[in-house]
Every structure is written in structure tokens, then in C-alpha cells.
Design a protein around this motif. Sequence first.
Motif, PDB file in Angstrom:
ATOM      1  N   UNK A 114       1.088  -0.837   0.158  1.00  0.00           N
ATOM      2  CA  UNK A 114       0.108  -0.452   0.277  1.00  0.00           C
ATOM      3  C   UNK A 114       0.894   0.879  -0.200  1.00  0.00           C
ATOM      4  N   UNK A 115       1.707   1.722   0.445  1.00  0.00           N
ATOM      5  CA  UNK A 115       2.990   2.565   1.332  1.00  0.00           C
ATOM      6  C   UNK A 115       3.602   2.356  -0.718  1.00  0.00           C
ATOM      7  N   UNK A 116       3.446   1.877  -1.102  1.00  0.00           N
ATOM      8  CA  UNK A 116       4.311   1.868  -2.308  1.00  0.00           C
ATOM      9  C   UNK A 116       3.694   2.222  -3.656  1.00  0.00           C
ATOM     10  N   UNK A 117       2.407   2.009  -3.233  1.00  0.00           N
ATOM     11  CA  UNK A 117       1.469   2.274  -4.062  1.00  0.00           C
ATOM     12  C   UNK A 117       1.619   3.820  -4.210  1.00  0.00           C
ATOM     13  N   UNK A 118       1.070   4.112  -2.949  1.00  0.00           N
ATOM     14  CA  UNK A 118       0.918   5.326  -2.409  1.00  0.00           C
ATOM     15  C   UNK A 118       1.678   6.384  -3.276  1.00  0.00           C
ATOM     16  N   UNK A 119       3.122   6.169  -2.974  1.00  0.00           N
ATOM     17  CA  UNK A 119       4.052   6.638  -3.772  1.00  0.00           C
ATOM     18  C   UNK A 119       3.904   6.548  -5.473  1.00  0.00           C
ATOM     19  N   UNK A 120       3.192   5.289  -6.260  1.00  0.00           N
ATOM     20  CA  UNK A 120       3.852   6.158  -7.429  1.00  0.00           C
ATOM     21  C   UNK A 120       2.267   6.621  -8.163  1.00  0.00           C
ATOM     22  N   UNK A 121       0.787   6.901  -6.946  1.00  0.00           N
ATOM     23  CA  UNK A 121      -0.003   6.609  -7.449  1.00  0.00           C
ATOM     24  C   UNK A 121       0.085   8.166  -7.163  1.00  0.00           C
ATOM     25  N   UNK A 122       0.798   9.093  -6.232  1.00  0.00           N
ATOM     26  CA  UNK A 122       0.956  10.606  -6.128  1.00  0.00           C
ATOM     27  C   UNK A 122       2.041  11.104  -6.896  1.00  0.00           C
ATOM     28  N   UNK A 123       2.559   9.607  -7.062  1.00  0.00           N
ATOM     29  CA  UNK A 123       3.920  10.555  -7.839  1.00  0.00           C
ATOM     30  C   UNK A 123       4.757  11.039  -7.393  1.00  0.00           C
ATOM     31  N   UNK A 124       5.043  11.152  -6.380  1.00  0.00           N
ATOM     32  CA  UNK A 124       6.306  11.453  -5.722  1.00  0.00           C
ATOM     33  C   UNK A 124       7.366  10.958  -4.691  1.00  0.00           C
ATOM     34  N   UNK A 125       7.793  10.191  -6.414  1.00  0.00           N
ATOM     35  CA  UNK A 125       9.659  10.198  -7.069  1.00  0.00           C
ATOM     36  C   UNK A 125       9.632   8.733  -6.058  1.00  0.00           C
ATOM     37  N   UNK A 126      10.267   8.146  -5.836  1.00  0.00           N
ATOM     38  CA  UNK A 126      11.334   6.948  -5.289  1.00  0.00           C
ATOM     39  C   UNK A 126      10.713   6.941  -4.187  1.00  0.00           C
ATOM     40  N   UNK A 127      10.314   6.368  -3.402  1.00  0.00           N
ATOM     41  CA  UNK A 127       9.742   6.123  -2.050  1.00  0.00           C
ATOM     42  C   UNK A 127      11.377   5.738  -1.153  1.00  0.00           C
ATOM     43  N   UNK A 128      11.478   6.835  -0.470  1.00  0.00           N
ATOM     44  CA  UNK A 128      12.778   7.237   0.161  1.00  0.00           C
ATOM     45  C   UNK A 128      12.739   5.699   1.300  1.00  0.00           C
ATOM     46  N   UNK A 129      14.051   4.958   1.785  1.00  0.00           N
ATOM     47  CA  UNK A 129      13.747   3.728   2.091  1.00  0.00           C
ATOM     48  C   UNK A 129      13.711   4.180   3.433  1.00  0.00           C
ATOM     49  N   UNK A 130      13.812   5.252   4.098  1.00  0.00           N
ATOM     50  CA  UNK A 130      13.474   5.601   5.528  1.00  0.00           C
ATOM     51  C   UNK A 130      11.970   5.106   6.023  1.00  0.00           C
ATOM     52  N   UNK A 131      11.255   5.479   4.631  1.00  0.00           N
ATOM     53  CA  UNK A 131       9.755   5.326   4.699  1.00  0.00           C
ATOM     54  C   UNK A 131       9.756   3.556   4.922  1.00  0.00           C
ATOM     55  N   UNK A 132      10.279   2.812   4.870  1.00  0.00           N
ATOM     56  CA  UNK A 132      10.055   1.393   4.873  1.00  0.00           C
ATOM     57  C   UNK A 132       9.262   1.083   6.360  1.00  0.00           C
ATOM     58  N   UNK A 133      10.255   1.873   7.277  1.00  0.00           N
ATOM     59  CA  UNK A 133      10.113   1.693   8.255  1.00  0.00           C
ATOM     60  C   UNK A 133       8.109   2.179   8.816  1.00  0.00           C
ATOM     61  N   UNK A 134       7.180   2.979   7.850  1.00  0.00           N
ATOM     62  CA  UNK A 134       5.908   2.829   8.353  1.00  0.00           C
ATOM     63  C   UNK A 134       5.025   1.372   7.990  1.00  0.00           C
ATOM     64  N   UNK A 135       5.875   0.337   7.495  1.00  0.00           N
ATOM     65  CA  UNK A 135       5.102  -1.099   6.615  1.00  0.00           C
ATOM     66  C   UNK A 135       5.695  -2.354   7.721  1.00  0.00           C
ATOM     67  N   UNK A 136       6.193  -1.804   9.384  1.00  0.00           N
ATOM     68  CA  UNK A 136       6.748  -2.636   9.724  1.00  0.00           C
ATOM     69  C   UNK A 136       5.508  -1.811  11.275  1.00  0.00           C
ATOM     70  N   UNK A 137       4.926  -3.391  11.483  1.00  0.00           N
ATOM     71  CA  UNK A 137       3.899  -3.950  12.511  1.00  0.00           C
ATOM     72  C   UNK A 137       4.551  -4.154  13.723  1.00  0.00           C
ATOM     73  N   UNK A 138       3.524  -4.621  15.255  1.00  0.00           N
ATOM     74  CA  UNK A 138       3.653  -4.817  15.571  1.00  0.00           C
ATOM     75  C   UNK A 138       3.584  -6.623  15.504  1.00  0.00           C
TER      76      UNK A 138
END
Length: 419
Positions: free
Chosen positions: A98-122
Motif C-alpha cells: 500500500x505504501x509503494x502504491x501510494x508513492x506511485x499514485x501520487x507521483x512522489x518519486x522513488x520512496x525513500x528507504x526511511x519510509x519502509x519503517x511505516x510498513x513495520x507493525x507489531x
Amino acid sequence: MIGHIISVGDELLAGRIVDSNSAYIAQQLTLAGVEVTKMVTVGDEPASIVAALNAAATEAQIIVVTGGLGPTNDDRTRHALAEFARVPLELNPTALDALIRRYKERKWGKMPEINQIQAYLPAGATPMINEHGSACGIRQKVGQTIIYTVPGVPFEMRNLVDQQIIPDILKISTNPPPVVRFLKSSGVGESNIYEKIKDIIETNTGKIEFSFYPHRARHVDICLTVKNQPVNIANAWLDAIQPELEARLGDHIFAVSTDPGLSLETLVPQMLIASGKTIAVAESCTGGLLADTLTDVPGASAYFLTGVTAYSNDSKIKVLGVAEQLIIEHGAVSEAVATAMAAGMRQLADSDVALSTTGIAGPTGGTAEKPVGQVYIGFANRTHAYAHKYIFTGDRRYHKIRTVHVALKQLWQELRTAL
């Protein structure tokens, strides 16, 4: 069900940001039948968040946490959630996709590596996909407590609460949600309201809860709540007392609704659309706030033609056609000038109706004859024009907000006869 709300952020504790999220979450939880008994604000330190979660879990079946889900080093709520549940953080494929899709849909460019932490859940938690931002929400069950965690960005929070959290709670709730009805009042304080309806409140003790919610410079909501009753019975009880409440409060009641967010600021535009009328505004002391309010809803182009901020006497004369002699004789803050401003604006725009404002917002500029807070609000249609005088107490911002609200109330009184 008992609910607690935990707001996370050093910026909240420092007073740099006002916590409006808790109020919205509490309002929605209450309407869903959750009894909110505590709201807590903590900083970004995971130990503080864990302590708040431990305290809440001893009482609440529902906990909503807001804030701290961003990608930077100060966003540590997910770590606290994992520590509280005594599980590790794990990369969730659904959240990452979902995070990768959001970046593509919004044309935010390549997702920074730091954003991957937002996909980590308990471990064991479920992502609540956020269609309006990068941080997904988190749903997890720890013991008998369900914890919903949402971003601190208000727009993203509201969508996750409305679209995912509340429907989920309604599915698992064993009690019917309360039936709530709001009487929206204007031009009367809560103390005066209470005195007028005190006997009705007392007669219905144990059946209907009465609450009063003042909105600064605007209106007072009279909230009627029936809990733990079938909808038809609850509505019958409310229907039985509503006519008497409206009769006693008269024109102070401008609407009855189940929508807590309904206000003159949202109702009047609906009335303009329904009536097919157009409006233009001429403002002095409100400095464009009235035009901003009238256009702050979708579809405003259907009724709003134009607005003029005629702050100086010269602009009142040259743009609105106010006679110079009127200003010399009566002053810019006067019934005569407010009436002329409204009439001139209506003629200039060829609108069906027009409003005008002129007054002394303060804190300076007042006199014994015309104190700070004295305001005139003008109205004009195709047949007549007039203005009313008001005196408000408060600071400069209060005077401007209050003037806009009363102008809308004046317009409401005119429009309701046209519908």
C-alpha cells in the motif's frame, strides 16, 4: 464498552500544536456507543507511551492512539506498541504494498528507504490502509483490549476513524449505539437555555441525558442522548419533548439534527442552494472572513457571486457607492452606512441578497459613543435594505468571528421565509 484515547507527541506537550484529534475521536466513539472515560497526552518517548497503554488496558476495552507513525527518528509509537504487546516489529507485506502504491499514485518519486519503517507493525497486528497519506493505521488485540493506532495528521486520522475504526467497533459492540439529537441554538447562552428548559430536563432524568456544548463566538449545541434503548423507543422519547423545547427557545433554534458538525456556517450555504438565491458581501471589520466562510463549502459558485473588503472610507464611497455625506454625518460604523454598503453591494453584483459588516474590532479605536465591539450588519435584497446594531465583548478575533456568525444568523432568518 469503555474507551481511552492516547495522543502522542512532544509538540503537543510543548503547546506547539493544539490536540484537536482527541476531541474528534471522542465524539465519534461516543456516537458509536463507547463510553470515553479518559484522554491522555504523552511525549514521543516509548516508555511514556507504554506506561499510558498499560494504564489504559486496566480499564478500557477500546484504546485509540493517535500520532507517532511517521518515518523519522522521533516517530516511535509503533515501537511502543510492540513493546507493550511483547512482540517484535515485523515487515507487513500488505502495508508495504500500500505504501509503494501510494508513492506511485501520487507521483512522489522513488520512496525513500526511511519510509519502509511505516510498513513495520507489531507481530499479529493488522494494517488499516491509509488512502490519504503514507502512514497506515494499526489494529491489534492485546488480551481483551483492542488498540487502534492512527496517524496524527487530522485529515488522515478522521478518515481512518470514520471509514475503518467506527464500522469495526459497531460490528463487535454488544450494546446499541446511543440515539443522539442536537438542537442548534444561537443568540442565547447555555445558562439562559438551562433556565428555560430546566423542568423538562428534570422530568426526563433517567431517560434522556441533556448536555450543553458552547462553541466560542458561535452557537450552543443542546445534545439529547438516549442510551441502551431500541432506536424506535429512543426516537419516540425525543420526538415527545422536541416541540416543547423548540417552542420555549423560539428563533434561537436554527436547526435540529443528528449531525454534531452542523452549524450556521454549513447550513446557510445549503439554504442558499435550495432557494436558488445568489449572494454578495461587502466587508469592513470582518476583513474578508464572511466571504471566506460562505465559500468554505463545495459548490459555493452556485450562490456566491463576489465579495468586497471595503476597509477604508474611500473604498466604501468609490466601490460600493456609499454617499460621502452619510459617512460624514453618521460615521463609517453606523446603521446608515451598513445599510448603504449592503444595498450598494447588491446592486454592484446584481445578486439576490447581500450582507455587509462594519464595526470596531479593537482593541483600539473605540469611543464612549462607539465602543470596541460595536458592529452593524446590513442586509439587502431586491426590495429593501436594513442594518442591525450589535455590541460584542471579547478580543479582536472574537469580534470578527462573532460578527460573521451573527451575519449568517441574520441571513438564515431571511432565507427560511423563502423556503
